[in-house]
Design an enzyme around this catalytic site. Sequence first.
Site, PDB file in Angstrom:
ATOM      1  N   GLU A 145     -51.744  32.359  -9.117  1.00 45.09           N
ATOM      2  CA  GLU A 145     -52.568  32.017  -7.957  1.00 45.09           C
ATOM      3  C   GLU A 145     -52.410  33.029  -6.827  1.00 45.09           C
ATOM      4  O   GLU A 145     -53.388  33.360  -6.146  1.00 45.09           O
ATOM      5  CB  GLU A 145     -52.195  30.612  -7.461  1.00 45.09           C
ATOM      6  CG  GLU A 145     -52.748  29.477  -8.308  1.00 45.09           C
ATOM      7  CD  GLU A 145     -52.032  29.330  -9.635  1.00 45.09           C
ATOM      8  OE1 GLU A 145     -52.619  28.756 -10.579  1.00 45.09           O
ATOM      9  OE2 GLU A 145     -50.869  29.792  -9.724  1.00 45.09           O
TER      10      GLU A 145
ATOM     11  N   HIS B  98     -48.447  17.226  -8.633  1.00 46.19           N
ATOM     12  CA  HIS B  98     -49.878  17.466  -8.783  1.00 46.19           C
ATOM     13  C   HIS B  98     -50.716  16.647  -7.805  1.00 46.19           C
ATOM     14  O   HIS B  98     -51.942  16.712  -7.851  1.00 46.19           O
ATOM     15  CB  HIS B  98     -50.338  17.122 -10.211  1.00 46.19           C
ATOM     16  CG  HIS B  98     -49.776  18.004 -11.264  1.00 46.19           C
ATOM     17  ND1 HIS B  98     -48.458  17.934 -11.648  1.00 46.19           N
ATOM     18  CD2 HIS B  98     -50.339  18.981 -12.017  1.00 46.19           C
ATOM     19  CE1 HIS B  98     -48.230  18.831 -12.605  1.00 46.19           C
ATOM     20  NE2 HIS B  98     -49.350  19.479 -12.842  1.00 46.19           N
TER      21      HIS B  98
END
Length: 324
Positions: free
Chosen positions: A58, A128
């Site tokens: 990322e 998450h």
Amino acid sequence: MPKLSYLKALNRALGDAMELDPSVFLLGEDIRVAASNLTAGLSSRFGPERVIDTPLSEQAFTNFATGAALAGMRPVIEFQIPSLLFLVFEQIANQAHKFSLMTGGQCKVPVTYVVPGSGSRTGWAGQHSDHPYTLFAHVGVKTVVPATPSDAYGLLVSAIRDDDPVVVFAPSAALGVRDDVDFSTLAPVPLGVGRVARSGRDVTVVALGHLLQDALVVADELAGVGISVEVFDPRTVYPFDVDGLAASVAKTRRLVVIDDSNRTSGFAAEVLALAAERFTLDAPPRRVTRPDGAVLPFALALDRAVQPGRDQLVAAINAVLEDQ
């Protein structure tokens, strides 16, 4: 009138933006095969040059997007998990966000970050399930959380056209929401403009993203016992529509905020501080949030118990109406 889902609205917005502007391109992990269905059909439609699969880094592809934007492109990044934003907070908040400010507006950084928000109540578990839209609003990055298919389309189109970085949170619990939509009426929605989703006279409820649907259900239920709830959808966390909320609260003079972020320094805390500074209220405002320090558990029953929901909202509305 055809039905349009929230997810299809985002997909349509991406396709329309790419059709109109050749500088718009997509990048992210597994987006050519549309692992999340957000980019379904776009690789075959626009080719691999504009729908780019990235390595599992990322930080690398977020900085790549900043460079592409500085060179005149309009990249759109799809993140798979909201908690991954912690890895790239520096790249967005300290790099992409500040280039225009530090160069007196000479540099434009039109990057859009599309993030699947939490709030799914389906057991995404601790690493998450963060919903960090307040972090980006805190440092001044434009941040939106659409609640409906029409707004998902309109806000994403506006985000892509904006010359500054914009983070678009798409709550997982909202992705399946479907509305009757006349496709000819789909249009950009200005950033920083909220809307009254339901008119009322007794109390204003501010509800963001997927929690708008909960607020509307609660408003319907309470109408049956004579309580008139006005539901205000900010749509944009930053810049926030202060005037829109002020007009609503001026009518109801009571305020409740339901917010899927943590209690301390969360979005609800900011709205309540704003109310204390700017509005005239007949009762202390209330907030319904995640608890401080919450790590959402994997077990579904515990997951749902931790996240803000309808029962807590009803209790908060009743409390603010009882206060004088």
